[in-house]
Motif scaffolding. Structure first.
Motif, PDB file in Angstrom:
ATOM      1  N   HIS A   1      21.256 -17.491  30.109  1.00 31.79           N
ATOM      2  CA  HIS A   1      22.144 -16.672  29.134  1.00 31.79           C
ATOM      3  C   HIS A   1      23.568 -16.903  29.252  1.00 31.79           C
ATOM      4  O   HIS A   1      24.080 -16.857  30.645  1.00 31.79           O
ATOM      5  CB  HIS A   1      21.656 -15.200  29.099  1.00 31.79           C
ATOM      6  CG  HIS A   1      20.174 -15.021  28.852  1.00 31.79           C
ATOM      7  ND1 HIS A   1      19.195 -15.082  29.937  1.00 31.79           N
ATOM      8  CD2 HIS A   1      19.412 -14.881  27.817  1.00 31.79           C
ATOM      9  CE1 HIS A   1      17.953 -14.766  29.471  1.00 31.79           C
ATOM     10  NE2 HIS A   1      18.116 -14.634  28.057  1.00 31.79           N
ATOM     11  N   ASP A   2      24.388 -16.983  28.357  1.00 38.35           N
ATOM     12  CA  ASP A   2      25.906 -17.148  28.530  1.00 38.35           C
ATOM     13  C   ASP A   2      26.552 -15.949  28.122  1.00 38.35           C
ATOM     14  O   ASP A   2      27.811 -15.848  28.042  1.00 38.35           O
ATOM     15  CB  ASP A   2      26.319 -18.462  27.915  1.00 38.35           C
ATOM     16  CG  ASP A   2      26.003 -18.496  26.421  1.00 38.35           C
ATOM     17  OD1 ASP A   2      25.177 -17.324  25.815  1.00 38.35           O
ATOM     18  OD2 ASP A   2      25.979 -19.499  25.749  1.00 38.35           O
ATOM     19  N   VAL A   3      25.899 -14.678  27.893  1.00 42.52           N
ATOM     20  CA  VAL A   3      26.486 -13.547  27.288  1.00 42.52           C
ATOM     21  C   VAL A   3      25.705 -12.384  28.058  1.00 42.52           C
ATOM     22  O   VAL A   3      24.387 -12.372  27.683  1.00 42.52           O
ATOM     23  CB  VAL A   3      26.759 -13.215  25.786  1.00 42.52           C
ATOM     24  CG1 VAL A   3      27.499 -12.093  25.601  1.00 42.52           C
ATOM     25  CG2 VAL A   3      27.569 -14.584  25.192  1.00 42.52           C
TER      26      VAL A   3
ATOM     27  N   THR B   1      20.262 -16.172  19.852  1.00 48.00           N
ATOM     28  CA  THR B   1      19.205 -15.646  20.281  1.00 48.00           C
ATOM     29  C   THR B   1      19.267 -14.608  21.366  1.00 48.00           C
ATOM     30  O   THR B   1      20.569 -14.842  22.172  1.00 48.00           O
ATOM     31  CB  THR B   1      17.935 -16.666  20.787  1.00 48.00           C
ATOM     32  OG1 THR B   1      18.395 -17.255  21.628  1.00 48.00           O
ATOM     33  CG2 THR B   1      17.985 -17.784  19.487  1.00 48.00           C
ATOM     34  N   ALA B   2      18.423 -13.812  21.608  1.00 49.23           N
ATOM     35  CA  ALA B   2      18.543 -12.670  22.740  1.00 49.23           C
ATOM     36  C   ALA B   2      17.180 -12.432  23.378  1.00 49.23           C
ATOM     37  O   ALA B   2      16.158 -12.952  22.949  1.00 49.23           O
ATOM     38  CB  ALA B   2      19.184 -11.336  22.012  1.00 49.23           C
ATOM     39  N   THR B   3      17.586 -11.910  24.573  1.00 51.00           N
ATOM     40  CA  THR B   3      16.679 -11.485  25.559  1.00 51.00           C
ATOM     41  C   THR B   3      16.683 -10.119  25.831  1.00 51.00           C
ATOM     42  O   THR B   3      18.011  -9.653  26.302  1.00 51.00           O
ATOM     43  CB  THR B   3      16.262 -12.334  26.735  1.00 51.00           C
ATOM     44  OG1 THR B   3      15.904 -13.654  26.254  1.00 51.00           O
ATOM     45  CG2 THR B   3      15.242 -11.705  27.558  1.00 51.00           C
ATOM     46  N   VAL B   4      15.770  -9.174  25.721  1.00 50.04           N
ATOM     47  CA  VAL B   4      15.969  -7.393  26.110  1.00 50.04           C
ATOM     48  C   VAL B   4      15.295  -7.635  27.327  1.00 50.04           C
ATOM     49  O   VAL B   4      13.984  -7.918  27.411  1.00 50.04           O
ATOM     50  CB  VAL B   4      15.538  -6.619  24.913  1.00 50.04           C
ATOM     51  CG1 VAL B   4      15.390  -5.259  25.677  1.00 50.04           C
ATOM     52  CG2 VAL B   4      16.158  -6.723  23.635  1.00 50.04           C
TER      53      VAL B   4
ATOM     54  N   GLY C   1      30.776 -19.421  20.397  1.00 48.33           N
ATOM     55  CA  GLY C   1      30.670 -20.416  21.635  1.00 48.33           C
ATOM     56  C   GLY C   1      29.637 -20.007  22.433  1.00 48.33           C
ATOM     57  O   GLY C   1      29.329 -20.771  23.300  1.00 48.33           O
ATOM     58  N   ARG C   2      29.033 -19.036  21.867  1.00 48.91           N
ATOM     59  CA  ARG C   2      27.578 -18.632  22.879  1.00 48.91           C
ATOM     60  C   ARG C   2      26.213 -18.833  21.908  1.00 48.91           C
ATOM     61  O   ARG C   2      26.267 -18.962  20.782  1.00 48.91           O
ATOM     62  CB  ARG C   2      27.833 -17.236  23.016  1.00 48.91           C
ATOM     63  CG  ARG C   2      29.275 -16.639  23.655  1.00 48.91           C
ATOM     64  CD  ARG C   2      29.560 -17.423  25.052  1.00 48.91           C
ATOM     65  NE  ARG C   2      30.790 -17.145  25.571  1.00 48.91           N
ATOM     66  CZ  ARG C   2      31.404 -17.730  26.569  1.00 48.91           C
ATOM     67  NH1 ARG C   2      30.799 -18.715  27.237  1.00 48.91           N
ATOM     68  NH2 ARG C   2      32.587 -17.241  26.961  1.00 48.91           N
TER      69      ARG C   2
ATOM     70  N   ALA D   1      27.100 -12.136  39.509  1.00 48.75           N
ATOM     71  CA  ALA D   1      26.576 -13.493  39.869  1.00 48.75           C
ATOM     72  C   ALA D   1      26.593 -14.623  39.108  1.00 48.75           C
ATOM     73  O   ALA D   1      26.532 -15.896  39.623  1.00 48.75           O
ATOM     74  CB  ALA D   1      25.226 -13.142  40.502  1.00 48.75           C
ATOM     75  N   SER D   2      26.618 -14.504  37.824  1.00 48.40           N
ATOM     76  CA  SER D   2      26.439 -15.592  37.068  1.00 48.40           C
ATOM     77  C   SER D   2      27.899 -16.340  36.842  1.00 48.40           C
ATOM     78  O   SER D   2      28.058 -17.350  36.220  1.00 48.40           O
ATOM     79  CB  SER D   2      25.942 -15.084  35.393  1.00 48.40           C
ATOM     80  OG  SER D   2      27.099 -14.269  34.951  1.00 48.40           O
ATOM     81  N   GLY D   3      29.111 -15.659  37.311  1.00 49.66           N
ATOM     82  CA  GLY D   3      30.397 -16.242  37.422  1.00 49.66           C
ATOM     83  C   GLY D   3      30.852 -16.352  35.925  1.00 49.66           C
ATOM     84  O   GLY D   3      31.772 -17.043  35.735  1.00 49.66           O
ATOM     85  N   ARG D   4      30.585 -15.194  35.148  1.00 48.21           N
ATOM     86  CA  ARG D   4      31.158 -14.814  33.877  1.00 48.21           C
ATOM     87  C   ARG D   4      32.107 -13.757  33.959  1.00 48.21           C
ATOM     88  O   ARG D   4      31.688 -12.838  34.697  1.00 48.21           O
ATOM     89  CB  ARG D   4      30.300 -14.795  32.866  1.00 48.21           C
ATOM     90  CG  ARG D   4      29.067 -15.921  32.804  1.00 48.21           C
ATOM     91  CD  ARG D   4      29.626 -16.938  31.756  1.00 48.21           C
ATOM     92  NE  ARG D   4      28.863 -17.943  31.745  1.00 48.21           N
ATOM     93  CZ  ARG D   4      29.109 -19.025  31.117  1.00 48.21           C
ATOM     94  NH1 ARG D   4      30.330 -19.235  30.619  1.00 48.21           N
ATOM     95  NH2 ARG D   4      28.023 -20.147  30.741  1.00 48.21           N
TER      96      ARG D   4
END
Length: 245
Positions: free
Chosen positions: A159-161, A117-120, A91-92, A184-187
């Motif tokens: 980003h969601d993860v 997809t990802a961001t470093v 789901g991410r 801070a993202s609420g996850r």
């Protein structure tokens, strides 16, 4: 000296699974330098080291940063795929690897999850090391690098993860840590690392996620399974994390 097949796989320079960079990084550690001094001089070694003892400052040196990142990259070659297989990210869509070093973990996650997809997020000069390593693995189209300092700059959005990892010997070195951007993202936060450190203590105090001790694979699987099966629990943890931030 004769190398076993396992030794040839891990200690030969041209092997794709070589761990030479990881073990080469040990030579700058005071205990290893002292051991070399003892072997060379047949005398007790001194305690002082000529290398910087401030790790964060040392990482600003391109040569030191490249060597340390290569060492972590060789470890991640094995740990990254295992972590990626343990997570259900159906789901991410977008993973943020905070202070992700060479990007080996981000590459492992997008390789395991084709929709991801990802961001470093890394500070210079490690960001350039990461970009080269990611391109060399063929993931430049799905893993991008954004330069920044997690202690001074806001985390990239969208980003969601959030991936947070920590070695035991880094306890107390990086404070505040990667956790606060995730709060801070609420996850909900799932932390794998030392049982007693700032991140683990903060998660328990705020009740904003779960902590798993290093090496506890069953505990990690149980935590992931519970978060996936109980969305209200995950939602509540995320809300408490945001409030605690």
């Amino acid at each position: 000296i004769r190398l076993t097949p396992l030794g040839r796989e891990h200690f030969v320079a041209d092997s794709p699974y070589s761990l030479r960079a990881y073990y080469a990084s040990f030579r700058e550690r005071p205990v290893c330098r002292d051991l070399v001094e003892v072997l060379k001089t047949d005398k007790p070694a001194g305690w002082a080291s000529t290398k910087p003892n401030d790790w964060l400052t040392a990482m600003l040196d391109p040569a030191f940063a490249a060597g340390f990142t290569a060492a972590m990259d060789s470890r991640g070659l094995y740990l990254g795929p295992a972590a990626a297989r343990a997570l259900d990210l159906a789901g991410r869509r977008h993973l943020l690897d905070i202070a992700g070093g060479s990007g080996i973990y981000a590459c492992a996650f997008v390789d395991q999850h084709p929709h991801l997809t990802a961001t470093v997020f890394e500070r210079p000069p490690v960001d350039a090391v990461a970009a080269r390593a990611i391109a060399g693995r063929g993931f430049a189209d799905r893993v991008r690098v954004q330069d920044g300092d997690m202690l001074r700059n806001p985390l990239p959005g969208g980003h969601d993860v959030h991936l947070i990892s920590m070695r035991r010997e880094m306890t107390g070195v990086v404070v505040p840590g990667k956790l606060y951007g995730a709060m801070a993202s609420g996850r909900p936060a799932l932390f794998v690392g030392p049982e007693h450190c700032e991140s683990a203590d903060t998660i328990r105090q705020a009740d904003c996620g779960m902590t798993v001790r290093l090496g506890d694979v069953d505990g990690l699987v149980d935590a992931l399974t519970r978060l996936a099966a109980e969305p209200d629990l995950a939602l509540g943890m995320g809300e408490r994390g945001r409030a605690g931030f």
